[in-house]
Write a protein that holds these residues in place. Structure first.
Motif, short mmCIF file in Angstrom:
data_model
loop_
_atom_site.label_atom_id
_atom_site.label_comp_id
_atom_site.label_asym_id
_atom_site.label_seq_id
_atom_site.Cartn_x
_atom_site.Cartn_y
_atom_site.Cartn_z
N TYR A 28 70.49 66.63 18.55
CA TYR A 28 71.62 67.51 18.25
C TYR A 28 71.22 68.86 17.65
CZ TYR A 28 71.50 66.43 13.19
OH TYR A 28 71.14 66.31 11.86
N LYS A 29 69.97 69.00 17.23
CA LYS A 29 69.53 70.30 16.72
C LYS A 29 68.69 71.05 17.75
CE LYS A 29 69.61 69.93 11.67
NZ LYS A 29 68.78 70.03 10.44
N TYR A 30 67.54 70.51 18.07
CA TYR A 30 66.57 71.23 18.88
C TYR A 30 66.95 71.23 20.36
CZ TYR A 30 64.17 70.43 14.48
OH TYR A 30 63.87 70.37 13.15
N THR A 31 67.35 70.07 20.89
CA THR A 31 67.69 70.02 22.31
C THR A 31 68.96 70.83 22.59
OG1 THR A 31 66.69 67.83 22.47
CG2 THR A 31 68.14 68.51 24.27
N LEU A 32 69.93 70.75 21.71
CA LEU A 32 71.14 71.57 21.86
C LEU A 32 70.78 73.04 21.90
CD1 LEU A 32 74.20 72.13 21.82
CD2 LEU A 32 74.09 71.96 19.32
N LEU A 33 69.94 73.49 20.98
CA LEU A 33 69.54 74.89 20.93
C LEU A 33 68.81 75.30 22.21
CD1 LEU A 33 69.24 77.54 19.37
CD2 LEU A 33 67.14 76.62 18.36
N ILE A 34 67.92 74.45 22.69
CA ILE A 34 67.17 74.76 23.91
C ILE A 34 68.09 74.92 25.11
CG2 ILE A 34 65.58 73.73 25.59
CD1 ILE A 34 63.94 72.74 23.20
N PHE A 35 69.08 74.05 25.24
CA PHE A 35 70.00 74.13 26.37
C PHE A 35 70.90 75.36 26.27
CE2 PHE A 35 68.70 69.93 27.57
CZ PHE A 35 68.99 69.85 28.92
N LEU A 36 71.32 75.71 25.07
CA LEU A 36 72.16 76.90 24.92
C LEU A 36 71.37 78.17 25.24
CD1 LEU A 36 74.25 76.10 21.70
CD2 LEU A 36 74.90 75.85 24.10
N VAL A 37 70.12 78.23 24.79
CA VAL A 37 69.28 79.38 25.12
C VAL A 37 69.03 79.44 26.62
CG1 VAL A 37 66.98 80.38 24.85
CG2 VAL A 37 68.19 79.50 22.85
N SER A 38 68.80 78.29 27.24
CA SER A 38 68.58 78.24 28.68
C SER A 38 69.81 78.71 29.44
CB SER A 38 68.22 76.81 29.11
OG SER A 38 67.02 76.38 28.50
N ALA A 39 71.00 78.31 28.97
CA ALA A 39 72.23 78.75 29.62
C ALA A 39 72.38 80.26 29.53
CB ALA A 39 73.43 78.07 28.98
N PHE A 40 72.00 80.83 28.39
CA PHE A 40 72.06 82.29 28.23
C PHE A 40 71.08 82.98 29.18
CE2 PHE A 40 70.09 86.05 26.27
CZ PHE A 40 71.19 86.90 26.28
N LEU A 41 69.85 82.47 29.24
CA LEU A 41 68.85 83.08 30.11
C LEU A 41 69.26 83.00 31.58
CD1 LEU A 41 65.53 81.83 28.46
CD2 LEU A 41 66.53 84.13 28.36
N ALA A 42 69.94 81.92 31.96
CA ALA A 42 70.36 81.76 33.35
C ALA A 42 71.44 82.77 33.74
CB ALA A 42 70.87 80.34 33.58
N THR A 43 72.10 83.37 32.75
CA THR A 43 73.13 84.38 33.04
C THR A 43 72.61 85.79 32.82
OG1 THR A 43 73.97 84.31 30.76
CG2 THR A 43 74.97 82.80 32.36
N ALA A 44 71.39 85.93 32.34
CA ALA A 44 70.83 87.26 32.06
C ALA A 44 70.24 87.86 33.33
CB ALA A 44 69.77 87.16 30.95
N TYR A 45 71.12 88.21 34.25
CA TYR A 45 70.67 88.73 35.54
C TYR A 45 69.95 90.06 35.41
CZ TYR A 45 74.04 85.24 37.12
OH TYR A 45 74.73 84.09 37.32
N ASP A 46 70.23 90.80 34.34
CA ASP A 46 69.57 92.10 34.15
C ASP A 46 68.06 91.96 34.02
OD1 ASP A 46 71.98 93.36 34.28
OD2 ASP A 46 72.29 93.47 32.11
N LEU A 47 67.60 90.75 33.67
CA LEU A 47 66.16 90.53 33.53
C LEU A 47 65.46 90.56 34.89
CD1 LEU A 47 66.16 87.61 30.92
CD2 LEU A 47 65.72 90.03 30.48
N VAL A 48 66.18 90.23 35.94
CA VAL A 48 65.56 90.13 37.27
C VAL A 48 66.25 91.03 38.29
CG1 VAL A 48 64.72 87.79 36.92
CG2 VAL A 48 67.03 88.13 37.76
#
Length: 393
Positions: A28-48
């Motif tokens: 509930y701490k680390y895995t939750l954080l990792i998935f939320l960061v991953s969801a953000f990166l998957a929407t950061a189209y400006d990176l690519v």
């Protein structure tokens, strides 16, 4: 719950009781954080750049006119992103730059096996909800427990016990507080029995969620996730132009898209477009990391659950585990208490030991053994304080 029966209990702000284990917090701490960061990166189209960029028949790099052709390209890009792209299976084994321009991209005759890729538009949403599912067991536990464990520790933190000023009175009244805590353990066995069983259930639920997320992701990616990381490791040192890259197969950077429209004469025109799926540059790295992480989380959770089962089945292990929180000279008192302590009694005592100063908890164990088991300490029954032996399960 009956925890609230201890009306005298007051836990200071500086002390935050901890019941869950590292394996529990891993979800509930680390895995939750990792998935939320991953969801953000998957929407950061400006990176690519653009999330998808298709080559249409009207593209001419020498023309600077942005007219109807631009509108057509925008429509194709939007259509191919919404409907998904595909790769031709037989073109995945060809040599790049010789047989095929890109893995899976080549002539398609309409009857060949193809793999459709439309999941990338769902990746951010799915990652977010997967993260929430990892938080769910902790949320359900907190709702069930209601924060009542705070009431058990009373004023027995080391800050209060050895404090200065008014708090020094706790040193002289510690036996009174020990009695309050002892009365709760002795008289509310049913309540903390349900409390312990609920926690064991949510620990098991954590493992179920981790395994469920692995198989769900495998289903989402067309059965390519279970061995995704292992397959990537096998080819990581090979020549990129002469290997079948599993990342290119699961997350192709180039794909094909068929777009149909009416021509100027009213007949249906079919275009076979090659599309750059830039968002997969990020997705392939995200899921490679998630493959490693989910494998680690599931393994740690499984090992912890096995250890928990062994402790439930073997009383000696429970006694040894409790002794870790008590000074060596008080180990005999631990053995005395554990002779009749139930599984839930042990679990409660362990969590008290984790949240109290070791010396304070050791003195409490000594007090508990002396007051509840006078025959073990050669004390006359007339001298026994409030309390009674723990009930057996």
């Amino acid at each position: 719950m009956a925890f609230r029966a201890l009306s005298k209990v007051k836990l200071k702000v500086e002390v935050k009781p901890v019941v869950d284990s590292f394996a529990f917090r891993l979800h509930y701490k680390y895995t939750l954080l990792i998935f939320l960061v991953s969801a953000f990166l998957a929407t950061a189209y400006d990176l690519v750049g653009k999330k998808i960029d298709c080559m249409t028949p009207f593209d001419d790099p020498e023309e600077e006119c942005h007219c109807e052709e631009d509108s057509f390209k925008e429509a194709v890009d939007a259509y191919c992103y919404i409907m998904g792209t595909f790769t031709v299976d037989r073109h995945h084994g060809g040599k790049i730059g010789v047989d095929v321009p890109h893995p899976g991209v080549g002539p398609y005759y309409g009857t060949e096996a193809v793999t459709y890729h439309g999941y990338y538009q769902w990746v951010p949403i799915v990652l977010f909800f997967q993260g929430m599912l990892f938080y769910l067991p902790h949320l359900l536990w907190k709702v069930f427990e209601g924060g009542s464990f705070r009431t058990i520790i009373q004023n027995l933190s080391i800050r209060d016990y050895l404090g200065s000023g008014d708090n020094i009175k706790n040193y002289f009244t510690r036996e009174t507080q020990f009695d309050e805590l002892m009365k709760y353990i002795s008289n509310h066995g049913i309540s903390h029995h349900a409390w312990a069983l609920a926690f064991f259930f949510f620990e098991t639920l954590n493992l179920v969620v981790a395994l469920g997320m692995i198989f769900f992701t495998d289903w989402m990616l067309g059965g390519e996730f279970l061995f995704y990381g292992a397959n990537v490791m096998e080819v990581i040192g090979m020549d990129p132009l002469n290997r079948t890259d599993p990342m290119a197969y699961v997350f192709p950077k180039m794909g094909k898209c068929t777009f149909k429209y009416f021509g100027s004469s009213g007949t249906i025109q079919v275009t076979d477009n090659m599309c750059l799926i830039a968002t997969n540059v990020v997705n392939e790295k995200i899921y490679l990391f998630l493959w490693v992480w989910l494998l680690l989380v599931a393994s740690v959770s499984a090992l912890w659950l096995i250890m928990r089962i062994l402790m439930v089945a073997i009383p000696y292990l429970r006694q040894s585990f409790l002794k870790m929180y008590v000074k060596k000279e008080f180990h005999r008192d631990v053995a005395t208490i554990m002779e009749t302590a139930s599984l839930s009694d042990w679990f409660l005592l362990v969590n008290l030991g984790r949240n109290m100063d070791r010396m304070v908890f050791s003195e409490f164990i000594e007090h508990f053994a002396k007051e509840s088991y006078p025959e073990a300490n050669e004390i006359e029954m007339d001298d026994v304080g409030i309390g009674r032996p723990l009930s057996r399960t």
